[in-house]
Design a protein around this motif. Structure first.
Motif, short mmCIF file in Angstrom:
data_model
loop_
_atom_site.label_atom_id
_atom_site.label_comp_id
_atom_site.label_asym_id
_atom_site.label_seq_id
_atom_site.Cartn_x
_atom_site.Cartn_y
_atom_site.Cartn_z
N LYS A 106 94.21 78.89 -12.84
CA LYS A 106 94.52 78.59 -14.05
C LYS A 106 94.98 77.19 -14.37
O LYS A 106 96.06 76.90 -13.63
N GLY A 107 94.28 76.19 -14.81
CA GLY A 107 94.82 74.95 -14.93
C GLY A 107 94.37 73.89 -13.92
O GLY A 107 94.36 72.79 -14.15
N ARG A 108 93.52 74.73 -12.96
CA ARG A 108 93.37 73.56 -11.54
C ARG A 108 91.88 73.97 -11.49
O ARG A 108 90.81 72.91 -10.73
N PHE A 109 91.23 75.24 -11.42
CA PHE A 109 89.92 75.57 -11.14
C PHE A 109 89.19 75.58 -12.41
O PHE A 109 89.63 76.25 -13.57
N THR A 110 87.95 75.35 -12.66
CA THR A 110 87.02 75.80 -13.71
C THR A 110 85.62 76.34 -13.20
O THR A 110 85.38 75.79 -11.72
N ILE A 111 84.97 77.23 -13.79
CA ILE A 111 83.89 77.79 -13.32
C ILE A 111 82.62 77.71 -14.40
O ILE A 111 83.22 77.43 -15.63
N SER A 112 81.52 77.12 -14.12
CA SER A 112 80.53 76.73 -14.98
C SER A 112 79.11 77.40 -14.30
O SER A 112 79.06 77.59 -13.22
N ARG A 113 78.14 77.32 -15.30
CA ARG A 113 76.73 77.48 -14.46
C ARG A 113 75.56 76.61 -15.09
O ARG A 113 75.81 76.42 -16.36
N ASP A 114 74.85 76.45 -14.29
CA ASP A 114 73.60 75.68 -14.63
C ASP A 114 72.38 76.63 -14.67
O ASP A 114 71.89 76.88 -13.50
N ASN A 115 72.01 77.41 -15.58
CA ASN A 115 70.89 78.56 -15.45
C ASN A 115 69.41 77.81 -15.00
O ASN A 115 68.78 78.48 -14.60
N ALA A 116 69.36 76.48 -15.37
CA ALA A 116 68.03 76.06 -14.91
C ALA A 116 67.82 75.83 -13.43
O ALA A 116 66.93 75.86 -13.00
N LYS A 117 69.26 75.75 -12.84
CA LYS A 117 69.19 75.61 -11.41
C LYS A 117 69.52 76.77 -10.70
O LYS A 117 70.03 76.93 -9.46
#
Length: 116
Positions: free
Chosen positions: A62-73
């Protein structure tokens, strides 16, 4: 069936950054990242739901990593900043095919090595 392919691992100095990518083919809901260091168990790192509205991170990142997603890709990203030697591990992408489902699908893993 869901197939997962990770990429983006490598060797980086402590304090540096890497971005891991997980491309998913097939229908998936929750995508997670786990990591496994030599001689240790596979540990949870992060997860994100289909819409990206719900995320969770292990306390150690926490505070160092982030998670995200691009459903178009069909891609989920794990942005890793301020890397530490203890982050060294093989990072695995995993998928649950439905809400609340188990992680039934796993990628082959990508090596992350952080030098001190």
């Amino acid at each position: 069936q869901v197939q997962l392919v990770e990429s983006g691992g490598g060797l980086v100095q402590a304090g540096g950054s890497l971005r891991l990518s997980c491309v998913a083919s097939g229908r998936s809901y929750t995508i997670g990242w786990f990591r496994q260091a030599p001689g240790k168990e596979r540990d949870f790192v992060a997860r994100i739901n289909w819409s990206g509205t719900s995320t969770s991170l292990a306390d150690s990142v926490k505070g160092r990593f982030t998670i995200s997603r691009d459903n178009a890709k069909n891609t989920v990203y794990l942005q890793m900043n301020s890397l530490k030697p203890e982050d060294t591990a093989v990072y695995f992408c995993t998928a649950a095919a439905k809400p609340g489902g188990t992680y039934d699908y796993w990628g082959q893993g990508t090596q992350v090595t952080v030098s001190s």
